[in-house]
Design a protein around this motif. Sequence first.
Motif, PDB file in Angstrom:
ATOM      1  N   ALA A 139       0.876  -1.178   0.000  1.00  0.00           N
ATOM      2  CA  ALA A 139       0.000   0.000   0.000  1.00  0.00           C
ATOM      3  C   ALA A 139       0.904   1.216   0.000  1.00  0.00           C
ATOM      4  CB  ALA A 139      -0.912  -0.011   1.220  1.00  0.00           C
ATOM      5  N   VAL A 140       0.871   1.956  -1.094  1.00  0.00           N
ATOM      6  CA  VAL A 140       1.770   3.101  -1.236  1.00  0.00           C
ATOM      7  C   VAL A 140       0.973   4.364  -1.527  1.00  0.00           C
ATOM      8  CG1 VAL A 140       3.674   1.643  -2.053  1.00  0.00           C
ATOM      9  CG2 VAL A 140       2.143   2.705  -3.712  1.00  0.00           C
ATOM     10  N   GLY A 141       1.590   5.496  -1.221  1.00  0.00           N
ATOM     11  CA  GLY A 141       0.991   6.785  -1.525  1.00  0.00           C
ATOM     12  C   GLY A 141       1.652   7.382  -2.752  1.00  0.00           C
ATOM     13  N   LEU A 142       0.837   7.961  -3.620  1.00  0.00           N
ATOM     14  CA  LEU A 142       1.338   8.589  -4.841  1.00  0.00           C
ATOM     15  C   LEU A 142       0.868  10.037  -4.890  1.00  0.00           C
ATOM     16  CD1 LEU A 142       0.645   5.716  -7.385  1.00  0.00           C
ATOM     17  CD2 LEU A 142       2.773   6.242  -6.220  1.00  0.00           C
ATOM     18  N   ALA A 143       1.597  10.839  -5.658  1.00  0.00           N
ATOM     19  CA  ALA A 143       1.254  12.255  -5.792  1.00  0.00           C
ATOM     20  C   ALA A 143      -0.026  12.457  -6.593  1.00  0.00           C
ATOM     21  CB  ALA A 143       2.409  13.016  -6.441  1.00  0.00           C
ATOM     22  N   GLU A 144      -0.275  11.599  -7.568  1.00  0.00           N
ATOM     23  CA  GLU A 144      -1.468  11.710  -8.424  1.00  0.00           C
ATOM     24  C   GLU A 144      -1.888  10.328  -8.894  1.00  0.00           C
ATOM     25  OE1 GLU A 144      -2.950  14.608  -8.898  1.00  0.00           O
ATOM     26  OE2 GLU A 144      -1.336  15.832  -8.065  1.00  0.00           O
ATOM     27  N   LEU A 145      -3.183  10.201  -9.173  1.00  0.00           N
ATOM     28  CA  LEU A 145      -3.721   9.004  -9.821  1.00  0.00           C
ATOM     29  C   LEU A 145      -4.596   9.448 -10.987  1.00  0.00           C
ATOM     30  CD1 LEU A 145      -4.638   6.669  -6.810  1.00  0.00           C
ATOM     31  CD2 LEU A 145      -2.805   6.361  -8.474  1.00  0.00           C
ATOM     32  N   PRO A 146      -4.819   8.576 -11.967  1.00  0.00           N
ATOM     33  CA  PRO A 146      -5.614   8.956 -13.134  1.00  0.00           C
ATOM     34  C   PRO A 146      -6.998   9.486 -12.740  1.00  0.00           C
ATOM     35  CG  PRO A 146      -4.615   6.801 -13.460  1.00  0.00           C
ATOM     36  CD  PRO A 146      -4.361   7.187 -12.032  1.00  0.00           C
ATOM     37  N   PHE A 147      -7.424  10.540 -13.425  1.00  0.00           N
ATOM     38  CA  PHE A 147      -8.756  11.124 -13.257  1.00  0.00           C
ATOM     39  C   PHE A 147      -9.030  11.595 -11.830  1.00  0.00           C
ATOM     40  CE2 PHE A 147      -8.926   7.584 -16.368  1.00  0.00           C
ATOM     41  CZ  PHE A 147      -8.888   8.354 -17.522  1.00  0.00           C
ATOM     42  N   ASP A 148      -7.970  11.750 -11.037  1.00  0.00           N
ATOM     43  CA  ASP A 148      -8.050  12.211  -9.645  1.00  0.00           C
ATOM     44  C   ASP A 148      -8.767  11.209  -8.729  1.00  0.00           C
ATOM     45  OD1 ASP A 148      -7.095  14.116  -7.850  1.00  0.00           O
ATOM     46  OD2 ASP A 148      -8.942  15.298  -7.915  1.00  0.00           O
ATOM     47  N   ILE A 149      -8.783   9.915  -9.136  1.00  0.00           N
ATOM     48  CA  ILE A 149      -9.388   8.913  -8.260  1.00  0.00           C
ATOM     49  C   ILE A 149      -8.557   8.801  -6.981  1.00  0.00           C
ATOM     50  CG2 ILE A 149     -10.573   7.616 -10.067  1.00  0.00           C
ATOM     51  CD1 ILE A 149      -8.276   5.583 -10.056  1.00  0.00           C
ATOM     52  N   PRO A 150      -9.188   8.477  -5.857  1.00  0.00           N
ATOM     53  CA  PRO A 150      -8.447   8.412  -4.597  1.00  0.00           C
ATOM     54  C   PRO A 150      -7.650   7.128  -4.403  1.00  0.00           C
ATOM     55  CG  PRO A 150     -10.775   8.035  -4.210  1.00  0.00           C
ATOM     56  CD  PRO A 150     -10.630   8.367  -5.664  1.00  0.00           C
ATOM     57  N   VAL A 151      -8.036   6.064  -5.101  1.00  0.00           N
ATOM     58  CA  VAL A 151      -7.429   4.746  -4.913  1.00  0.00           C
ATOM     59  C   VAL A 151      -7.357   4.036  -6.257  1.00  0.00           C
ATOM     60  CG1 VAL A 151      -7.781   2.462  -3.859  1.00  0.00           C
ATOM     61  CG2 VAL A 151      -8.328   4.511  -2.551  1.00  0.00           C
ATOM     62  N   GLU A 152      -6.252   3.339  -6.489  1.00  0.00           N
ATOM     63  CA  GLU A 152      -6.142   2.421  -7.626  1.00  0.00           C
ATOM     64  C   GLU A 152      -5.498   1.152  -7.099  1.00  0.00           C
ATOM     65  OE1 GLU A 152      -4.247   1.929 -12.115  1.00  0.00           O
ATOM     66  OE2 GLU A 152      -4.113   3.873 -11.104  1.00  0.00           O
ATOM     67  N   ILE A 153      -6.066   0.012  -7.495  1.00  0.00           N
ATOM     68  CA  ILE A 153      -5.565  -1.266  -6.984  1.00  0.00           C
ATOM     69  C   ILE A 153      -5.436  -2.251  -8.136  1.00  0.00           C
ATOM     70  CG2 ILE A 153      -6.013  -3.198  -5.402  1.00  0.00           C
ATOM     71  CD1 ILE A 153      -7.655  -1.202  -3.692  1.00  0.00           C
ATOM     72  N   GLU A 154      -4.306  -2.963  -8.162  1.00  0.00           N
ATOM     73  CA  GLU A 154      -4.125  -4.069  -9.103  1.00  0.00           C
ATOM     74  C   GLU A 154      -3.898  -5.335  -8.284  1.00  0.00           C
ATOM     75  OE1 GLU A 154       0.528  -4.181 -10.294  1.00  0.00           O
ATOM     76  OE2 GLU A 154      -0.649  -2.637 -11.298  1.00  0.00           O
ATOM     77  N   ALA A 155      -4.107  -6.488  -8.902  1.00  0.00           N
ATOM     78  CA  ALA A 155      -3.999  -7.736  -8.157  1.00  0.00           C
ATOM     79  C   ALA A 155      -3.659  -8.902  -9.077  1.00  0.00           C
ATOM     80  CB  ALA A 155      -5.294  -8.029  -7.411  1.00  0.00           C
ATOM     81  N   GLU A 156      -3.378 -10.020  -8.436  1.00  0.00           N
ATOM     82  CA  GLU A 156      -3.150 -11.278  -9.138  1.00  0.00           C
ATOM     83  C   GLU A 156      -3.828 -12.373  -8.338  1.00  0.00           C
ATOM     84  OE1 GLU A 156       0.610 -14.146 -10.378  1.00  0.00           O
ATOM     85  OE2 GLU A 156       0.987 -12.085  -9.768  1.00  0.00           O
ATOM     86  N   VAL A 157      -4.565 -13.231  -9.051  1.00  0.00           N
ATOM     87  CA  VAL A 157      -5.232 -14.362  -8.412  1.00  0.00           C
ATOM     88  C   VAL A 157      -4.838 -15.644  -9.129  1.00  0.00           C
ATOM     89  CG1 VAL A 157      -7.193 -13.022  -7.552  1.00  0.00           C
ATOM     90  CG2 VAL A 157      -7.356 -14.133  -9.786  1.00  0.00           C
ATOM     91  N   GLU A 158      -4.895 -16.736  -8.398  1.00  0.00           N
ATOM     92  CA  GLU A 158      -4.732 -18.065  -8.966  1.00  0.00           C
ATOM     93  C   GLU A 158      -6.127 -18.609  -9.246  1.00  0.00           C
ATOM     94  OE1 GLU A 158      -1.686 -21.373  -7.763  1.00  0.00           O
ATOM     95  OE2 GLU A 158      -3.450 -21.508  -6.480  1.00  0.00           O
ATOM     96  N   ILE A 159      -6.274 -19.302 -10.376  1.00  0.00           N
ATOM     97  CA  ILE A 159      -7.595 -19.801 -10.770  1.00  0.00           C
ATOM     98  C   ILE A 159      -7.513 -21.285 -11.136  1.00  0.00           C
ATOM     99  CG2 ILE A 159      -8.480 -17.579 -11.542  1.00  0.00           C
ATOM    100  CD1 ILE A 159      -7.767 -18.386 -14.412  1.00  0.00           C
ATOM    101  N   ARG A 160      -8.678 -21.920 -11.065  1.00  0.00           N
ATOM    102  CA  ARG A 160      -8.802 -23.297 -11.532  1.00  0.00           C
ATOM    103  C   ARG A 160      -9.561 -23.279 -12.846  1.00  0.00           C
ATOM    104  NH1 ARG A 160     -14.024 -24.473 -10.870  1.00  0.00           N
ATOM    105  NH2 ARG A 160     -15.135 -23.582  -9.123  1.00  0.00           N
ATOM    106  N   ASP A 161      -9.400 -24.370 -13.603  1.00  0.00           N
ATOM    107  CA  ASP A 161     -10.125 -24.478 -14.888  1.00  0.00           C
ATOM    108  C   ASP A 161     -11.603 -24.670 -14.660  1.00  0.00           C
ATOM    109  OD1 ASP A 161      -7.852 -24.181 -16.457  1.00  0.00           O
ATOM    110  OD2 ASP A 161      -7.372 -26.302 -16.300  1.00  0.00           O
TER     111      ASP A 161
END
Length: 161
Positions: A139-161
């Motif tokens: 969880a990091v703080g940035l000076a700006e995010l796109p469109f002035d959104i307050p939060v942006e999150i990316e992730a990775e999940v493991e999946i089954r077929d």
Amino acid sequence: MTQIENKLESLGLVLPPPVAMPSGVVLPFPWVRIVGQRALISGHGPQHADGSLAEPLGKVGRELTLEEGYEAARLTALGMLGSLKRALGDLDRITAWVRVFGMVNAAPGFDRMPAVINGFSDLILTLYGPEVGAHARSAVGLAELPFDIPVEIEAEVEIRD
């Protein structure tokens, strides 16, 4: 309905449609990229149930309180789950939340980024439990995010077929 969808319904939560991007914005990448048994999820921001970007916009610690930032992260989780549902067809295919990278549009001096991103993590853990829902996280703080959104999150999940 799947187990996760039943939990969402019991909590009164709705997955939004794809985000409605501002006019003229084209994103040349998929929201979810499946590679083998992994789904890599591009950065998502908070959305209303209709797919529009959720307000309030701005910096946590200035325009938004910590609590509003937490709610923005929670709304981001719902948007991400919506993208995963569209890509996977079934949210129960997720066997592990592997990694979460949370970015906070932070006002100078604001240092409670982990507490903001807890809005995301808490919802994932509520829905998936500690075995599947536990994830490595930054969880990091940035000076700006796109469109002035307050939060942006990316992730990775493991999946089954």
